[in-house]
Design an enzyme around this catalytic site. Structure first.
Site, PDB file in Angstrom:
ATOM      1  N   ARG A   1     -27.647 -37.090 -37.992  1.00 39.00           N
ATOM      2  CA  ARG A   1     -28.788 -37.970 -38.216  1.00 39.00           C
ATOM      3  C   ARG A   1     -29.170 -38.737 -36.961  1.00 39.00           C
ATOM      4  O   ARG A   1     -30.347 -38.940 -36.673  1.00 39.00           O
ATOM      5  CB  ARG A   1     -28.469 -38.929 -39.367  1.00 39.00           C
ATOM      6  CG  ARG A   1     -28.582 -38.251 -40.706  1.00 39.00           C
ATOM      7  CD  ARG A   1     -27.902 -39.012 -41.837  1.00 39.00           C
ATOM      8  NE  ARG A   1     -28.230 -38.402 -43.116  1.00 39.00           N
ATOM      9  CZ  ARG A   1     -27.753 -37.231 -43.534  1.00 39.00           C
ATOM     10  NH1 ARG A   1     -26.885 -36.573 -42.778  1.00 39.00           N
ATOM     11  NH2 ARG A   1     -28.107 -36.713 -44.689  1.00 39.00           N
TER      12      ARG A   1
ATOM     13  N   LYS B   1     -31.062 -40.989 -47.277  1.00 34.82           N
ATOM     14  CA  LYS B   1     -29.820 -41.471 -46.666  1.00 34.82           C
ATOM     15  C   LYS B   1     -30.027 -41.798 -45.190  1.00 34.82           C
ATOM     16  O   LYS B   1     -30.365 -40.936 -44.392  1.00 34.82           O
ATOM     17  CB  LYS B   1     -28.754 -40.384 -46.848  1.00 34.82           C
ATOM     18  CG  LYS B   1     -27.472 -40.568 -46.067  1.00 34.82           C
ATOM     19  CD  LYS B   1     -26.512 -39.438 -46.396  1.00 34.82           C
ATOM     20  CE  LYS B   1     -25.311 -39.403 -45.460  1.00 34.82           C
ATOM     21  NZ  LYS B   1     -24.346 -38.340 -45.831  1.00 34.82           N
TER      22      LYS B   1
ATOM     23  N   CYS C   1     -22.279 -35.615 -40.865  1.00 32.29           N
ATOM     24  CA  CYS C   1     -23.438 -36.314 -41.428  1.00 32.29           C
ATOM     25  C   CYS C   1     -24.120 -37.261 -40.446  1.00 32.29           C
ATOM     26  O   CYS C   1     -25.260 -37.041 -40.029  1.00 32.29           O
ATOM     27  CB  CYS C   1     -23.027 -37.107 -42.668  1.00 32.29           C
ATOM     28  SG  CYS C   1     -22.201 -36.170 -43.962  1.00 32.29           S
TER      29      CYS C   1
ATOM     30  N   HIS D   1     -24.052 -33.075 -51.115  1.00 30.97           N
ATOM     31  CA  HIS D   1     -22.820 -33.794 -50.753  1.00 30.97           C
ATOM     32  C   HIS D   1     -22.079 -34.221 -52.014  1.00 30.97           C
ATOM     33  O   HIS D   1     -22.688 -34.566 -53.017  1.00 30.97           O
ATOM     34  CB  HIS D   1     -23.210 -35.019 -49.928  1.00 30.97           C
ATOM     35  CG  HIS D   1     -22.096 -35.722 -49.217  1.00 30.97           C
ATOM     36  ND1 HIS D   1     -21.079 -36.366 -49.874  1.00 30.97           N
ATOM     37  CD2 HIS D   1     -21.855 -35.902 -47.895  1.00 30.97           C
ATOM     38  CE1 HIS D   1     -20.263 -36.917 -48.990  1.00 30.97           C
ATOM     39  NE2 HIS D   1     -20.703 -36.643 -47.779  1.00 30.97           N
TER      40      HIS D   1
ATOM     41  N   ASP E   1     -27.704 -32.326 -47.278  1.00 32.27           N
ATOM     42  CA  ASP E   1     -26.458 -32.984 -46.881  1.00 32.27           C
ATOM     43  C   ASP E   1     -25.263 -32.125 -47.287  1.00 32.27           C
ATOM     44  O   ASP E   1     -25.068 -31.844 -48.473  1.00 32.27           O
ATOM     45  CB  ASP E   1     -26.392 -34.348 -47.576  1.00 32.27           C
ATOM     46  CG  ASP E   1     -25.363 -35.287 -46.962  1.00 32.27           C
ATOM     47  OD1 ASP E   1     -24.569 -34.838 -46.136  1.00 32.27           O
ATOM     48  OD2 ASP E   1     -25.380 -36.468 -47.335  1.00 32.27           O
ATOM     49  N   ASP E   2     -24.452 -31.703 -46.315  1.00 32.25           N
ATOM     50  CA  ASP E   2     -23.255 -30.888 -46.600  1.00 32.25           C
ATOM     51  C   ASP E   2     -23.606 -29.564 -47.257  1.00 32.25           C
ATOM     52  O   ASP E   2     -22.911 -29.113 -48.168  1.00 32.25           O
ATOM     53  CB  ASP E   2     -22.271 -31.646 -47.493  1.00 32.25           C
ATOM     54  CG  ASP E   2     -21.436 -32.674 -46.743  1.00 32.25           C
ATOM     55  OD1 ASP E   2     -21.797 -33.010 -45.601  1.00 32.25           O
ATOM     56  OD2 ASP E   2     -20.431 -33.133 -47.300  1.00 32.25           O
TER      57      ASP E   2
ATOM     58  N   ASP F   1     -27.382 -31.058 -42.418  1.00 28.42           N
ATOM     59  CA  ASP F   1     -26.732 -31.886 -41.404  1.00 28.42           C
ATOM     60  C   ASP F   1     -25.406 -31.313 -40.912  1.00 28.42           C
ATOM     61  O   ASP F   1     -24.915 -31.687 -39.854  1.00 28.42           O
ATOM     62  CB  ASP F   1     -26.530 -33.316 -41.913  1.00 28.42           C
ATOM     63  CG  ASP F   1     -25.624 -33.401 -43.131  1.00 28.42           C
ATOM     64  OD1 ASP F   1     -25.249 -32.354 -43.693  1.00 28.42           O
ATOM     65  OD2 ASP F   1     -25.284 -34.534 -43.534  1.00 28.42           O
ATOM     66  N   ASN F   2     -24.778 -30.439 -41.690  1.00 28.89           N
ATOM     67  CA  ASN F   2     -23.545 -29.765 -41.276  1.00 28.89           C
ATOM     68  C   ASN F   2     -23.276 -28.634 -42.245  1.00 28.89           C
ATOM     69  O   ASN F   2     -24.029 -28.437 -43.200  1.00 28.89           O
ATOM     70  CB  ASN F   2     -22.341 -30.719 -41.220  1.00 28.89           C
ATOM     71  CG  ASN F   2     -22.193 -31.620 -42.416  1.00 28.89           C
ATOM     72  OD1 ASN F   2     -22.408 -32.831 -42.334  1.00 28.89           O
ATOM     73  ND2 ASN F   2     -21.837 -31.038 -43.550  1.00 28.89           N
TER      74      ASN F   2
ATOM     75  N   HIS G   1     -27.524 -43.829 -42.900  1.00 28.18           N
ATOM     76  CA  HIS G   1     -26.190 -43.495 -42.386  1.00 28.18           C
ATOM     77  C   HIS G   1     -26.080 -43.520 -40.868  1.00 28.18           C
ATOM     78  O   HIS G   1     -25.295 -42.784 -40.285  1.00 28.18           O
ATOM     79  CB  HIS G   1     -25.741 -42.134 -42.930  1.00 28.18           C
ATOM     80  CG  HIS G   1     -24.253 -41.982 -42.968  1.00 28.18           C
ATOM     81  ND1 HIS G   1     -23.622 -40.748 -42.973  1.00 28.18           N
ATOM     82  CD2 HIS G   1     -23.262 -42.909 -42.998  1.00 28.18           C
ATOM     83  CE1 HIS G   1     -22.314 -40.903 -43.009  1.00 28.18           C
ATOM     84  NE2 HIS G   1     -22.071 -42.217 -43.035  1.00 28.18           N
TER      85      HIS G   1
ATOM     86  N   LYS H   1     -17.550 -28.120 -42.295  1.00 31.34           N
ATOM     87  CA  LYS H   1     -18.004 -29.427 -41.825  1.00 31.34           C
ATOM     88  C   LYS H   1     -16.942 -30.083 -40.951  1.00 31.34           C
ATOM     89  O   LYS H   1     -15.756 -30.064 -41.276  1.00 31.34           O
ATOM     90  CB  LYS H   1     -18.287 -30.311 -43.043  1.00 31.34           C
ATOM     91  CG  LYS H   1     -18.486 -31.787 -42.776  1.00 31.34           C
ATOM     92  CD  LYS H   1     -18.641 -32.524 -44.092  1.00 31.34           C
ATOM     93  CE  LYS H   1     -18.766 -34.025 -43.888  1.00 31.34           C
ATOM     94  NZ  LYS H   1     -18.935 -34.741 -45.180  1.00 31.34           N
TER      95      LYS H   1
END
Length: 533
Positions: free
Chosen positions: A85, A138, A81, A229, A43-44, A333-334, A140, A387
């Site tokens: 997903r 996660k 994010c 993240h 994540d991130d 994710d990014n 989300h 991001k």
């Protein structure tokens, strides 16, 4: 470590008997005939953070997967994010899946803020083919009201309702690693133990899902980490491993990573290292250097801890005899996040030392900070921006694919472009599933992605028309080697990524006809993909 969280997992898993989409029951020999599939998402996390993509962060378990499998140098996410997903789970562009922006309730078709009924998830498709499906981490992709301790908004878009036999994780998109909000087991909200650390909990529960899965069923496991993240929350022993590592600063870090990426063959010598991002001082001019170095050290510790947990997931696959026939995919994710978090009272809780401030060293549970633009720029080496942008720094992800029974080119690199929408198509392909036209009486949109399986044996281009992006007004389209990209409320930029993937030479003025043609193609996609303009 997480004894109370672990309670109840010794209960027998209730099997779900579903006919396959082809109309026949799954074979009892399914684990031998069909590969297990494990998708792991960070994540991130920036393009160059892990060791096998040029980073100095210690990630031996991911690096081992890369050495035994493939690295994709030009793989993409959606730049944010929850949209990523949504695309990963459905094989659609995020607007088509209902998550064109974030997860606040909306009325427009592309912005419902949750997974919609015109999309089907990988878990739903593979479940019909006899797979045991589980998720840790996660979610989300559903509405979540932070001021409601037990949100009930649109329960139908929760994991168990979207095809997962088991779920442990959070509905929300961010929060404390020591006391996360919206923590759940299956459909029940739970509280963490005092010694809880979310990255470990995700890894441990993912491992347990593997060991407790029925022996006669193949497994689909989705492991969605929140690391790294913000907030910068890490364990002291992990932070200590990076003391002094970042004392030379972000400029030296970018140069070192760029050199390693070139040596690895992941970048072309033709692509210059992009200029330091706007608003970022040279390290020699930076203030509060000890605090700055600590920020990156905590971030690195978060990635390190995630890798340690991935090692335990791999070990569980080996102990259950599933490892050789498991496709493991790892991605982010990014790109690295430039966001600077301030304040002590947030929607994620109250933190006595909240805020990204040089008088507060991050890492402990009562802090709430982020690592900021300079380090994000370094995480995204060699690319521009961050991001939520559609330039390469926002949408480029490392991708590792490891499958001993299905990938012979150990340690190979694939340079053809791919996108997170391809993961559903890949899962359908290798599981011999059938992607439905109708599911639960709803018409399902056709798949947008293409299977990565042909690339397992060859570096030949995957067949596709184009790849598209849009987020918060940023937009892009890639056709072959050409990429048209536009920041929010700015003019289109045009790049030939074969010679300039770091987007340093804008060719829009030199090729106005190409700009027009590619913009028209983007507009046509936006019309059919429910993109708001």
């Amino acid at each position: 470590m997480i004894s109370r969280i672990a309670q109840g997992f010794a209960l027998a898993i209730v099997g779900v008997s579903l006919a396959s989409l082809a109309g026949t029951a799954a074979s009892a020999e399914a684990p031998q005939d069909q590969p297990n599939i494990v998708i792991i998402m960070a994540d991130d996390m920036g393009y160059s953070d892990i060791g096998s993509f040029g980073g100095e962060i210690q990630t031996p378990n991911l690096d081992a997967l890369a050495e035994g499998g493939l690295r994709y140098s030009q793989f993409y996410n959606t730049g944010r994010c929850c949209p990523t997903r949504a695309s990963l789970l459905t094989g659609l562009y995020p607007h088509q899946a209902g998550v064109g922006h974030m997860v606040s309730p909306g009325t427009q078709p592309g912005y419902r803020g949750r997974l919609v009924d015109r999309a089907v998830t990988i878990a739903e498709v593979l479940g019909e083919q006899g797979y045991h499906t589980a998720m840790a981490g996660k979610w989300h992709v559903t509405h979540y009201a932070y001021n409601n301790p037990e949100p009930t908004l649109h329960r139908a878009s929760w994991p168990r309702q979207r095809g997962f036999d088991r779920f442990f994780g959070t509905l929300s998109g961010a929060g404390s690693f020591f006391e996360p909000v919206s923590l759940m087991r299956d459909n029940t909200f739970i509280e963490p133990d005092e010694d809880f650390y979310y990255t470990d909990a995700i890894s441990d529960q993912a491992s347990r899902f593997i060991t407790e899965a029925p022996a006669d069923e193949p497994v689909f496991l989705y492991v969605a980490h929140t690391a790294p993240h913000w907030p910068l929350h890490a364990l002291p022993e992990d932070i200590a491993r990076y003391e002094g590592v970042y004392d030379e600063g972000w400029d030296q870090m970018r140069e070192d990573r760029h050199e390693r990426l070139l040596e690895m063959g992941l970048l072309s010598e033709d692509w210059p290292l992009s200029a330091r991002g706007g608003g970022i001082p040279a390290w020699s001019d930076a203030e509060h250097k000890a605090w700055q170095a600590r920020r990156m050290a905590v971030y690195a510790a978060q990635v390190d801890r995630m890798d340690q947990g991935i090692g335990r997931v791999v070990q569980a696959l080996k102990e259950t005899g599933r490892f050789e026939n498991t496709l493991i995919l790892f991605l982010a994710d990014n790109g690295g996040s430039h966001e600077v978090i301030q304040g002590t009272n947030t929607r994620h809780g109250n933190f006595e030392q909240g805020g990204t401030q040089p008088n507060i060293m991050p890492g402990d549970a009562d802090t709430y900070a982020s690592y900021g633009r300079p380090w994000a720029n370094a995480s995204n080496t060699p690319f521009r921006l961050y991001k939520s942008w559609n330039h390469e720094g926002g949408i480029a992800t490392p991708l590792i694919a490891h499958w001993p029974n299905g990938i012979r080119d150990r340690g190979g690199i694939r340079h053809q472009p791919g996108h997170v929408i391809d993961l559903m198509a890949t899962a359908v392909d290798i599981s011999r599933s059938r992607y439905p036209e109708i599911y639960n009486d709803h018409e399902i949109l056709p798949l947008e992605g293409t299977s990565l399986v042909p690339s397992f044996d060859s570096d030949q281009p995957l067949e596709r028309e184009a790849i598209f992006w849009e987020h918060q007004g940023s937009r892009a389209v890639r056709v072959g080697d050409w990429k048209l990209v536009r920041e929010r409320r700015k003019d289109w930029e045009l790049y030939n990524l074969k010679v300039d993937r770091t987007e340093t030479h804008n060719l829009a003025d030199e090729h106005p006809d190409r700009v027009t043609q590619m913009a028209e193609r983007w507009n046509a996609w936006a019309d059919r993909a429910f993109v708001r303009r």
